[in-house]
Design a protein around this motif. Structure first.
Motif, short mmCIF file in Angstrom:
data_model
loop_
_atom_site.label_atom_id
_atom_site.label_comp_id
_atom_site.label_asym_id
_atom_site.label_seq_id
_atom_site.Cartn_x
_atom_site.Cartn_y
_atom_site.Cartn_z
N GLY A 176 5.63 38.38 13.03
CA GLY A 176 4.54 39.21 13.50
C GLY A 176 3.46 38.41 14.21
N ASP A 177 3.81 37.24 14.76
CA ASP A 177 2.82 36.35 15.37
C ASP A 177 2.47 36.70 16.82
OD1 ASP A 177 5.06 35.49 16.78
OD2 ASP A 177 5.05 33.46 15.94
N GLY A 178 3.11 37.74 17.37
CA GLY A 178 2.81 38.17 18.73
C GLY A 178 3.51 37.38 19.81
N ARG A 179 4.29 36.39 19.45
CA ARG A 179 4.98 35.58 20.46
C ARG A 179 6.16 36.34 21.06
NH1 ARG A 179 3.50 30.65 17.30
NH2 ARG A 179 2.07 29.55 18.68
N ALA A 180 6.58 35.86 22.21
CA ALA A 180 7.72 36.45 22.92
C ALA A 180 9.03 35.95 22.33
CB ALA A 180 7.64 36.07 24.40
N TRP A 181 10.02 36.80 22.38
CA TRP A 181 11.39 36.42 22.04
C TRP A 181 12.28 36.87 23.18
CZ3 TRP A 181 14.05 36.34 16.78
CH2 TRP A 181 13.22 35.80 15.80
N ALA A 182 13.12 35.98 23.64
CA ALA A 182 14.17 36.33 24.59
C ALA A 182 15.49 36.29 23.83
CB ALA A 182 14.20 35.35 25.76
N ILE A 183 16.28 37.32 24.01
CA ILE A 183 17.59 37.38 23.36
C ILE A 183 18.64 37.51 24.45
CG2 ILE A 183 19.08 38.62 21.73
CD1 ILE A 183 16.51 39.49 20.28
#
Length: 131
Positions: free
Chosen positions: A98-105
């Motif tokens: 829940g840290d607001g960072r982006a994730w690319a999958i």
């Protein structure tokens, strides 16, 4: 706010997923002011890399140190789903911070973008940036 991503970054993510197949690849998304400048591969140190990922803690520490020294910021993370879909899995959701960072999958030659929001993953709008 949209995340700015270059075509080179997207190509790097897809190439890393192909290179690691059938294992999951993983790494860091580095940049500034909402613009990803670099997809930096990291070792997947999870004991079961065919189905899970864990970014090498040393890569995370190095990224935080570099940012504190004036380098690129840690904007987020990426990993692949070698035999899955380009969206967060149940495992991803369970490990989200829940840290607001982006994730690319990355899966099947596609990259999807997500924000690790306090209430779970949300689609993250992206725009293609030059360079």
């Amino acid at each position: 706010m949209d995340l700015m991503v270059t075509s080179g970054t997207i190509a790097t993510l897809i190439a890393e997923a192909q290179r690691a197949h059938p294992r999951e690849c993983c790494g860091l998304l580095l940049g500034q002011a909402g613009r990803v400048a670099l997809a930096q591969p990291a070792a997947n140190v999870h004991p079961y890399p065919l189905r899970h990922f864990e970014i090498d803690p040393q890569a995370l520490i190095a990224a935080h140190r570099a940012a504190r020294a004036g380098g690129l910021e840690l904007l987020g993370y990426y990993h692949s789903h070698p035999n899955g879909l380009a969206r967060p899995s149940q495992t991803d959701a369970a490990q989200a911070s829940g840290d607001g960072r982006a994730w690319a999958i990355v899966a099947a030659g596609e990259v999807s973008w997500w924000r690790d929001a306090p209430n779970g993953f949300e689609p993250l709008p992206t725009r293609l940036a030059d360079g």
